[in-house]
Design a protein around this motif. Structure first.
Motif, mmCIF file in Angstrom:
data_model
loop_
_atom_site.group_PDB
_atom_site.id
_atom_site.type_symbol
_atom_site.label_atom_id
_atom_site.label_comp_id
_atom_site.label_asym_id
_atom_site.label_seq_id
_atom_site.Cartn_x
_atom_site.Cartn_y
_atom_site.Cartn_z
ATOM 1 N N ALA A 1 0.691 -1.180 -0.056
ATOM 2 C CA ALA A 1 0.043 0.077 -0.088
ATOM 3 C C ALA A 1 0.814 1.355 -0.063
ATOM 4 N N LEU A 2 1.832 1.271 0.863
ATOM 5 C CA LEU A 2 2.874 2.204 0.866
ATOM 6 C C LEU A 2 3.429 2.426 -0.435
ATOM 7 N N ALA A 3 3.942 1.431 -1.165
ATOM 8 C CA ALA A 3 4.698 1.477 -2.284
ATOM 9 C C ALA A 3 3.656 2.306 -3.740
ATOM 10 N N ARG A 4 2.277 1.833 -3.546
ATOM 11 C CA ARG A 4 1.511 2.265 -4.360
ATOM 12 C C ARG A 4 1.258 3.799 -4.363
ATOM 13 N N THR A 5 1.146 4.330 -2.990
ATOM 14 C CA THR A 5 0.953 5.688 -2.626
ATOM 15 C C THR A 5 2.233 6.553 -2.954
ATOM 16 N N ALA A 6 3.510 5.757 -3.125
ATOM 17 C CA ALA A 6 4.681 6.700 -3.296
ATOM 18 C C ALA A 6 4.933 6.590 -4.654
ATOM 19 N N GLY A 7 4.045 5.795 -5.654
ATOM 20 C CA GLY A 7 4.514 6.082 -6.813
ATOM 21 C C GLY A 7 5.404 4.913 -7.278
ATOM 22 N N VAL A 8 5.560 3.970 -6.596
ATOM 23 C CA VAL A 8 6.757 2.872 -6.992
ATOM 24 C C VAL A 8 6.064 1.974 -8.287
ATOM 25 N N PRO A 9 4.961 1.734 -8.714
ATOM 26 C CA PRO A 9 4.726 1.228 -9.909
ATOM 27 C C PRO A 9 4.974 2.139 -11.226
ATOM 28 N N ILE A 10 4.824 3.567 -10.903
ATOM 29 C CA ILE A 10 5.346 4.122 -12.128
ATOM 30 C C ILE A 10 7.043 4.308 -12.189
ATOM 31 N N VAL B 1 17.823 18.108 1.210
ATOM 32 C CA VAL B 1 17.080 19.002 1.244
ATOM 33 C C VAL B 1 16.430 19.038 -0.165
ATOM 34 N N LEU B 2 17.471 19.205 -1.124
ATOM 35 C CA LEU B 2 16.913 19.524 -2.655
ATOM 36 C C LEU B 2 16.760 18.215 -3.183
ATOM 37 N N ALA B 3 17.033 16.931 -2.867
ATOM 38 C CA ALA B 3 16.836 15.693 -3.682
ATOM 39 C C ALA B 3 15.107 15.443 -3.380
ATOM 40 N N ARG B 4 14.820 15.781 -4.522
ATOM 41 C CA ARG B 4 13.038 15.178 -4.495
ATOM 42 C C ARG B 4 12.663 15.080 -5.701
ATOM 43 N N SER B 5 11.901 13.858 -5.899
ATOM 44 C CA SER B 5 11.533 13.253 -7.035
ATOM 45 C C SER B 5 10.447 14.222 -7.559
ATOM 46 N N SER B 6 9.863 14.014 -8.922
ATOM 47 C CA SER B 6 8.714 14.747 -9.594
ATOM 48 C C SER B 6 7.577 13.865 -9.832
ATOM 49 N N LEU B 7 7.444 12.754 -9.233
ATOM 50 C CA LEU B 7 6.522 11.766 -9.224
ATOM 51 C C LEU B 7 5.377 12.411 -8.770
ATOM 52 N N PRO B 8 3.928 11.938 -9.621
ATOM 53 C CA PRO B 8 2.835 12.537 -9.278
ATOM 54 C C PRO B 8 2.293 12.247 -8.001
ATOM 55 N N GLU B 9 1.319 12.911 -7.271
ATOM 56 C CA GLU B 9 0.689 12.794 -6.190
ATOM 57 C C GLU B 9 0.146 11.517 -6.243
ATOM 58 N N ALA C 1 8.751 11.170 3.541
ATOM 59 C CA ALA C 1 10.172 10.003 3.707
ATOM 60 C C ALA C 1 9.948 8.956 2.538
ATOM 61 N N LEU C 2 8.777 8.574 2.028
ATOM 62 C CA LEU C 2 8.655 7.753 1.079
ATOM 63 C C LEU C 2 9.248 8.171 -0.325
ATOM 64 N N ASP C 3 9.151 9.571 -0.514
ATOM 65 C CA ASP C 3 9.741 10.077 -1.701
ATOM 66 C C ASP C 3 11.354 10.219 -1.578
ATOM 67 N N GLN C 4 11.877 10.245 -0.138
ATOM 68 C CA GLN C 4 13.286 10.167 -0.099
ATOM 69 C C GLN C 4 13.927 8.977 -0.306
ATOM 70 N N ALA C 5 12.961 7.991 0.160
ATOM 71 C CA ALA C 5 13.406 6.382 0.210
ATOM 72 C C ALA C 5 13.680 6.036 -1.251
ATOM 73 N N ILE C 6 12.387 6.576 -2.182
ATOM 74 C CA ILE C 6 12.795 6.181 -3.543
ATOM 75 C C ILE C 6 13.960 7.120 -4.313
ATOM 76 N N VAL C 7 14.116 8.264 -4.088
ATOM 77 C CA VAL C 7 15.304 9.147 -4.443
ATOM 78 C C VAL C 7 16.712 8.457 -4.140
ATOM 79 N N LEU D 1 13.438 -1.401 -3.835
ATOM 80 C CA LEU D 1 12.476 -0.221 -3.409
ATOM 81 C C LEU D 1 11.517 -0.810 -2.459
ATOM 82 N N GLY D 2 11.182 -2.211 -2.412
ATOM 83 C CA GLY D 2 10.302 -2.750 -1.526
ATOM 84 C C GLY D 2 11.144 -2.629 -0.151
ATOM 85 N N GLY D 3 12.312 -2.988 0.035
ATOM 86 C CA GLY D 3 13.009 -2.853 1.343
ATOM 87 C C GLY D 3 13.053 -1.487 1.833
ATOM 88 N N ALA D 4 13.242 -0.522 0.811
ATOM 89 C CA ALA D 4 13.555 0.790 1.254
ATOM 90 C C ALA D 4 11.964 1.485 1.887
#
Length: 563
Positions: free
Chosen positions: A298-307, A370-378, A424-430, A525-528
């Motif tokens: 569920a967290l992976a989906r909301t974080a945009g992992v499929p994309i 601070v600056l490392a952010r993705s541009s994944l959709p909400e 935090a999820l976005d940072q994990a992906i980045v 990503l699942g581990g992150a």
């Protein structure tokens, strides 16, 4: 003190120290999940214990307390051997505490702490005149204001001093021994101090022997109802001296044991621990320290992992085509948008390129974070709702059976700020490497493609040279052939056709590699994501449950001191 065999072994100094440490630890661990008023009361007792232990010396503080007209002051004077305290049906307007000290050891600091202004030292001669046969050196006897006084200041002063004494002697009489103030406001609330409680039924000379015995029996029944079934009851008469030797003997026993202060303090600590224990559960729910698959998904989906995974697979194919595709058409692929760069994820790489970039960014990690952010959709509303549902279930399970304050803390910890969790999820992906070193076969195929291009180019130049010589009507050299095909033509056509066929042959292998890269990144990503779930949801829960367990264990440690 008791002559009925009911007193338990007095706590040792080490046990008292352990009880104090246990209550301090319980308060510290309980934190905001314990009622502030109970914590304040416990801290007050701890301060008192610290102050009293510094002043213990060889003294035992005994307070004579009771209602108006019970003969408390008369009993005090008979024990002292002179009219030190004023006697009367109504208390004087002063709230001064009268005190008498037996023995030569100085007690000024102790009496300053208690707040007794009227002080008297009982000399051996005065003790003999009082008829005492017991050794009372070390006794500090206090005569308190009436506990049922209509003057608020009198009762408040009595209550204050009762909180500082070691032994309680409750003086009552046949008319008031069942009084509600005595039992409900004092004795019932002090049941934890049974070992240092003595009840004196004064004015026994006004009763016939059978009446006195009946009153004594009834008083014991009332004390049992108050939670003091083993409290000793002594029949006395301050007028005739009846029972005073028995009273002196009980006080002498407390003085000789020199443990009343510890017994009293342990009783206070026990009372506070028992009150706090009502706000702590007997067990804690079992909560896994690792997130389950449903929560991670569920967290992976909301974080945009499929994309992200789709982008990783497309990125692999795009980069593979650059290395293995026909060189003359690679520029077409270069015009397409990079799938990872589109979401600002192309920085998360491995290998030599990743090491180079990490070396550069390590110089400014804080700014980079601070600056490392993705541009994944909400996340979609459905994805957010699924996460919210799982978090509520997680909080409900972790708070089951806990007292209200603890349950609220667990649920709040589980329902942490949604934006903070998303960040935090976005940072994990980045921060998760999405690329790896290019496979070696890419370079082999790429080298072959360029060889084929050079062959086709060589054949083309050869044919152009022959055409130019023919146009200039120059003699043409013999053109070599192979299987009837001119070599220049074979080089041109063979290079072009072989390059195209090689690119087509590589397509299925590129797709297989893309899917393999997708699975590896999905696992990574699942581990992150699981790490974020553990750090932001499960660890806060387990921290609170751990504090709850330690609070309970420390309170039980205090309560075990009196068992």
């Amino acid at each position: 003190m008791s002559r009925r065999g009911r007193r338990a072994t007095a706590p040792s100094p080490e046990q008292l120290k352990d009880a104090v440490a246990g209550l301090i630890a319980a308060i510290d661990e309980g934190g905001d999940q314990l009622p502030p008023e109970r914590v304040a009361s416990a801290r007050k007792i701890l301060r008192k214990a610290s102050e009293r232990l510094e002043l213990v010396g060889n003294h035992t503080v005994v307070a004579l307390a009771g209602a108006t007209g019970s003969g408390k002051s008369s009993t005090f004077n008979r024990l002292v051997g002179s009219a030190v305290s004023t006697v009367g049906m109504l208390r004087p307007t002063t709230t001064t505490i009268s005190s008498a000290v037996w023995g030569s050891d100085p007690a000024n600091d102790l009496l300053d702490w208690i707040g007794s202004a009227s002080r008297h030292r009982v000399s051996p001669e005065r003790a003999e005149r009082s008829g005492a046969t017991e050794h009372l050196d070390g006794l500090v006897l206090l005569d308190l204001p009436d506990v049922d006084s209509h003057r608020v200041a009198h009762r408040a002063e009595a209550d204050r001093v009762l909180g500082l004494t070691d032994v309680f002697v409750w003086v009552t009489d046949p008319q008031k021994y069942a009084d509600g103030i005595l039992h409900e406001d004092y004795l019932r609330r002090m049941r934890a101090h049974e070992a240092v409680t003595l009840v004196v039924l004064n004015q026994a000379d006004r009763l016939a022997p059978d009446e006195a015995a009946a009153c004594r029996t009834h008083l014991r029944e009332l004390l049992a109802d108050d939670g003091l079934p083993n409290a000793e009851v002594i029949l006395t008469s301050s007028r005739t001296g009846q029972g005073l030797d028995e009273l002196r003997g009980a006080l002498a026993g407390a003085v000789r044991a020199a443990t009343a202060a510890r017994v009293r303090l342990v009783g206070d600590l026990h009372t506070e621990a028992e009150a706090l224990r009502a706000y702590v559960g007997d067990t804690e729910p079992t909560v896994s320290s690792e997130p389950d698959a449903a929560l991670v998904a569920a967290l992976a989906r909301t974080a945009g992992v499929p994309i992200v995974l789709d982008s990783v697979e497309r990125d692999y194919r795009a980069r593979a085509s650059v290395h293995t595709g026909w060189p003359l058409t690679r520029w077409v692929g270069g015009m397409r948008a990079n799938p990872l760069r589109r979401f600002r994820l192309d920085r998360t790489v491995l290998g030599a390129e990743g090491a180079k970039r990490r070396k550069q960014t390590e110089q400014d990690q804080e700014i980079g974070a601070v600056l490392a952010r993705s541009s994944l959709p909400e996340a979609t509303p459905a994805a957010r709702a699924a996460v919210a549902t799982l978090r509520r279930r997680l909080g409900t399970k972790a708070s089951q059976g806990l007292p209200a304050l603890w349950a609220d803390a667990v649920e709040i910890a589980t329902g942490s700020d949604e934006d903070d969790l998303a960040d935090a999820l976005d940072q994990a992906i980045v921060g998760t490497p999405l690329r790896a070193r290019n496979p070696a076969w890419w370079y082999v195929v790429g080298a072959l493609q360029w060889i084929l291009v050079l062959a086709a180019l060589g054949g083309l130049l050869w044919l152009m040279l022959l055409w130019a010589m023919s146009a200039a009507q120059l003699p043409l050299p013999d053109t070599p052939t192979y299987s009837g095909i001119p070599v220049p033509t074979g080089l041109l056509l063979g290079g072009l056709v072989a390059g195209g066929l090689l690119a087509l042959v590589c397509v299925p292998f590129v797709r297989i590699g893309g899917r393999r890269r997708r699975r590896k990144v999905e696992k990574r990503l699942g581990g992150a994501i699981a790490g974020v779930a553990k750090a932001r949801l499960l660890d806060p829960q387990n921290e609170i449950l751990g504090r709850h367990r330690r609070t309970r264990e420390n309170l039980d440690r205090v309560l075990a001191t009196r068992r």
